[in-house]
Design a protein around this motif. Sequence first.
Motif, PDB file in Angstrom:
ATOM      1  N   ALA A  28     -14.436 -32.188 -20.821  1.00  0.00           N
ATOM      2  CA  ALA A  28     -15.663 -32.824 -20.367  1.00  0.00           C
ATOM      3  C   ALA A  28     -16.418 -33.408 -21.551  1.00  0.00           C
ATOM      4  O   ALA A  28     -16.255 -32.968 -22.690  1.00  0.00           O
ATOM      5  CB  ALA A  28     -16.535 -31.802 -19.645  1.00  0.00           C
ATOM      6  N   ASP A  29     -17.243 -34.411 -21.292  1.00  0.00           N
ATOM      7  CA  ASP A  29     -18.047 -35.018 -22.345  1.00  0.00           C
ATOM      8  C   ASP A  29     -18.949 -33.957 -22.974  1.00  0.00           C
ATOM      9  O   ASP A  29     -19.653 -33.231 -22.279  1.00  0.00           O
ATOM     10  CB  ASP A  29     -18.893 -36.156 -21.758  1.00  0.00           C
ATOM     11  N   GLY A  30     -18.889 -33.827 -24.295  1.00  0.00           N
ATOM     12  CA  GLY A  30     -19.683 -32.833 -24.999  1.00  0.00           C
ATOM     13  C   GLY A  30     -19.061 -31.446 -25.022  1.00  0.00           C
ATOM     14  O   GLY A  30     -19.680 -30.491 -25.477  1.00  0.00           O
ATOM     15  N   GLY A  31     -17.807 -31.322 -24.557  1.00  0.00           N
ATOM     16  CA  GLY A  31     -17.143 -30.030 -24.509  1.00  0.00           C
ATOM     17  C   GLY A  31     -16.803 -29.496 -25.896  1.00  0.00           C
ATOM     18  O   GLY A  31     -16.607 -30.259 -26.839  1.00  0.00           O
ATOM     19  N   THR A  32     -16.739 -28.196 -26.012  1.00  0.00           N
ATOM     20  CA  THR A  32     -16.449 -27.560 -27.303  1.00  0.00           C
ATOM     21  C   THR A  32     -15.208 -26.675 -27.259  1.00  0.00           C
ATOM     22  O   THR A  32     -15.005 -25.847 -28.132  1.00  0.00           O
ATOM     23  CB  THR A  32     -17.661 -26.727 -27.772  1.00  0.00           C
ATOM     24  N   THR A  33     -14.361 -26.848 -26.244  1.00  0.00           N
ATOM     25  CA  THR A  33     -13.114 -26.111 -26.144  1.00  0.00           C
ATOM     26  C   THR A  33     -11.978 -27.030 -26.553  1.00  0.00           C
ATOM     27  O   THR A  33     -11.834 -28.126 -26.006  1.00  0.00           O
ATOM     28  CB  THR A  33     -12.884 -25.612 -24.698  1.00  0.00           C
ATOM     29  N   PHE A  34     -11.171 -26.591 -27.525  1.00  0.00           N
ATOM     30  CA  PHE A  34     -10.069 -27.395 -28.049  1.00  0.00           C
ATOM     31  C   PHE A  34      -8.785 -26.593 -27.891  1.00  0.00           C
ATOM     32  O   PHE A  34      -8.615 -25.557 -28.520  1.00  0.00           O
ATOM     33  CB  PHE A  34     -10.321 -27.755 -29.513  1.00  0.00           C
ATOM     34  N   VAL A  35      -7.896 -27.064 -27.032  1.00  0.00           N
ATOM     35  CA  VAL A  35      -6.687 -26.340 -26.678  1.00  0.00           C
ATOM     36  C   VAL A  35      -5.517 -26.789 -27.554  1.00  0.00           C
ATOM     37  O   VAL A  35      -5.286 -27.980 -27.721  1.00  0.00           O
ATOM     38  CB  VAL A  35      -6.339 -26.569 -25.190  1.00  0.00           C
ATOM     39  N   ASN A  36      -4.799 -25.822 -28.102  1.00  0.00           N
ATOM     40  CA  ASN A  36      -3.567 -26.081 -28.841  1.00  0.00           C
ATOM     41  C   ASN A  36      -2.422 -25.866 -27.876  1.00  0.00           C
ATOM     42  O   ASN A  36      -2.168 -24.749 -27.452  1.00  0.00           O
ATOM     43  CB  ASN A  36      -3.465 -25.147 -30.044  1.00  0.00           C
ATOM     44  N   ASP A  37      -1.706 -26.935 -27.513  1.00  0.00           N
ATOM     45  CA  ASP A  37      -0.614 -26.848 -26.547  1.00  0.00           C
ATOM     46  C   ASP A  37       0.706 -26.399 -27.154  1.00  0.00           C
ATOM     47  O   ASP A  37       1.687 -26.253 -26.446  1.00  0.00           O
ATOM     48  CB  ASP A  37      -0.398 -28.213 -25.875  1.00  0.00           C
ATOM     49  N   ALA A  38       0.754 -26.203 -28.451  1.00  0.00           N
ATOM     50  CA  ALA A  38       1.996 -25.787 -29.104  1.00  0.00           C
ATOM     51  C   ALA A  38       2.312 -24.334 -28.748  1.00  0.00           C
ATOM     52  O   ALA A  38       1.406 -23.506 -28.641  1.00  0.00           O
ATOM     53  CB  ALA A  38       1.877 -25.930 -30.615  1.00  0.00           C
ATOM     54  N   PRO A  39       3.597 -24.032 -28.577  1.00  0.00           N
ATOM     55  CA  PRO A  39       3.958 -22.642 -28.255  1.00  0.00           C
ATOM     56  C   PRO A  39       3.640 -21.704 -29.416  1.00  0.00           C
ATOM     57  O   PRO A  39       4.044 -21.939 -30.539  1.00  0.00           O
ATOM     58  CB  PRO A  39       5.472 -22.714 -28.006  1.00  0.00           C
ATOM     59  N   GLY A  40       2.855 -20.679 -29.136  1.00  0.00           N
ATOM     60  CA  GLY A  40       2.515 -19.690 -30.161  1.00  0.00           C
ATOM     61  C   GLY A  40       1.651 -20.232 -31.270  1.00  0.00           C
ATOM     62  O   GLY A  40       1.609 -19.695 -32.363  1.00  0.00           O
ATOM     63  N   GLY A  41       0.937 -21.302 -30.983  1.00  0.00           N
ATOM     64  CA  GLY A  41       0.155 -21.973 -32.013  1.00  0.00           C
ATOM     65  C   GLY A  41      -1.172 -21.309 -32.310  1.00  0.00           C
ATOM     66  O   GLY A  41      -1.588 -20.352 -31.665  1.00  0.00           O
ATOM     67  N   ALA A  42      -1.844 -21.826 -33.306  1.00  0.00           N
ATOM     68  CA  ALA A  42      -3.130 -21.310 -33.757  1.00  0.00           C
ATOM     69  C   ALA A  42      -4.239 -21.653 -32.769  1.00  0.00           C
ATOM     70  O   ALA A  42      -4.140 -22.609 -32.011  1.00  0.00           O
ATOM     71  CB  ALA A  42      -3.456 -21.912 -35.123  1.00  0.00           C
ATOM     72  N   THR A  43      -5.308 -20.872 -32.791  1.00  0.00           N
ATOM     73  CA  THR A  43      -6.493 -21.129 -31.985  1.00  0.00           C
ATOM     74  C   THR A  43      -7.440 -22.015 -32.783  1.00  0.00           C
ATOM     75  O   THR A  43      -7.660 -21.793 -33.971  1.00  0.00           O
ATOM     76  CB  THR A  43      -7.197 -19.801 -31.644  1.00  0.00           C
ATOM     77  N   LEU A  44      -8.010 -23.024 -32.129  1.00  0.00           N
ATOM     78  CA  LEU A  44      -8.934 -23.939 -32.795  1.00  0.00           C
ATOM     79  C   LEU A  44     -10.371 -23.632 -32.415  1.00  0.00           C
ATOM     80  O   LEU A  44     -10.671 -23.352 -31.264  1.00  0.00           O
ATOM     81  CB  LEU A  44      -8.629 -25.387 -32.409  1.00  0.00           C
ATOM     82  N   THR A  45     -11.254 -23.715 -33.395  1.00  0.00           N
ATOM     83  CA  THR A  45     -12.684 -23.538 -33.183  1.00  0.00           C
ATOM     84  C   THR A  45     -13.394 -24.764 -33.741  1.00  0.00           C
ATOM     85  O   THR A  45     -13.124 -25.178 -34.872  1.00  0.00           O
ATOM     86  CB  THR A  45     -13.192 -22.282 -33.924  1.00  0.00           C
ATOM     87  N   GLY A  46     -14.293 -25.340 -32.957  1.00  0.00           N
ATOM     88  CA  GLY A  46     -15.058 -26.486 -33.423  1.00  0.00           C
ATOM     89  C   GLY A  46     -16.192 -26.043 -34.338  1.00  0.00           C
ATOM     90  O   GLY A  46     -16.863 -25.055 -34.067  1.00  0.00           O
ATOM     91  N   LEU A  47     -16.373 -26.771 -35.430  1.00  0.00           N
ATOM     92  CA  LEU A  47     -17.510 -26.531 -36.319  1.00  0.00           C
ATOM     93  C   LEU A  47     -18.650 -27.445 -35.882  1.00  0.00           C
ATOM     94  O   LEU A  47     -18.498 -28.250 -34.977  1.00  0.00           O
ATOM     95  CB  LEU A  47     -17.103 -26.794 -37.769  1.00  0.00           C
ATOM     96  N   THR A  48     -19.793 -27.372 -36.528  1.00  0.00           N
ATOM     97  CA  THR A  48     -20.981 -28.135 -36.150  1.00  0.00           C
ATOM     98  C   THR A  48     -20.650 -29.595 -35.848  1.00  0.00           C
ATOM     99  O   THR A  48     -20.081 -30.281 -36.682  1.00  0.00           O
ATOM    100  CB  THR A  48     -22.016 -28.087 -37.286  1.00  0.00           C
ATOM    101  N   GLY A  49     -20.985 -30.056 -34.665  1.00  0.00           N
ATOM    102  CA  GLY A  49     -20.829 -31.464 -34.314  1.00  0.00           C
ATOM    103  C   GLY A  49     -19.474 -31.872 -33.788  1.00  0.00           C
ATOM    104  O   GLY A  49     -19.246 -33.047 -33.532  1.00  0.00           O
ATOM    105  N   ALA A  50     -18.537 -30.955 -33.597  1.00  0.00           N
ATOM    106  CA  ALA A  50     -17.221 -31.282 -33.045  1.00  0.00           C
ATOM    107  C   ALA A  50     -17.250 -31.102 -31.534  1.00  0.00           C
ATOM    108  O   ALA A  50     -17.464 -29.999 -31.038  1.00  0.00           O
ATOM    109  CB  ALA A  50     -16.143 -30.397 -33.667  1.00  0.00           C
ATOM    110  N   VAL A  51     -17.073 -32.193 -30.795  1.00  0.00           N
ATOM    111  CA  VAL A  51     -17.111 -32.164 -29.328  1.00  0.00           C
ATOM    112  C   VAL A  51     -16.069 -33.128 -28.770  1.00  0.00           C
ATOM    113  O   VAL A  51     -15.576 -34.007 -29.476  1.00  0.00           O
ATOM    114  CB  VAL A  51     -18.505 -32.555 -28.778  1.00  0.00           C
ATOM    115  N   THR A  52     -15.749 -32.973 -27.482  1.00  0.00           N
ATOM    116  CA  THR A  52     -14.928 -33.970 -26.807  1.00  0.00           C
ATOM    117  C   THR A  52     -15.856 -35.068 -26.294  1.00  0.00           C
ATOM    118  O   THR A  52     -17.006 -34.824 -25.947  1.00  0.00           O
ATOM    119  CB  THR A  52     -14.122 -33.365 -25.643  1.00  0.00           C
TER     120      THR A  52
END
Length: 92
Positions: A28-52
């Motif tokens: 969604a616009d302004g979303g802060t969830t970032f999904v890694n679709d790679a198998p067994g991949g790392a979890t991503l966290t947005g820092l200040t100002g990172a949005v969809t």
Amino acid sequence: MFTIGPAFWSGSGSSLADVALQCRFEGADGGTTFVNDAPGGATLTGLTGAVTSVAQKKFGSSSLKLAASSGTGLRSTYSPTLYVRNNSPYTI
């Protein structure tokens, strides 16, 4: 889409299962969830100002928007597959 994995060229033996980070930045616009679709991949966290954002996109319905300020970006949890050793070839 943003993908990090081993170098892809004919005969390398690399496959999609070797991909460590694959992000479509869908949300969604302004979303802060970032999904890694790679198998067994790392979890991503947005820092200040990172949005969809739905305002500009090349593929899909949204993209990653980073604020024009210091401290913005993405942080990942440690993953051995994201660590490039001994100048090994990889693809971004």
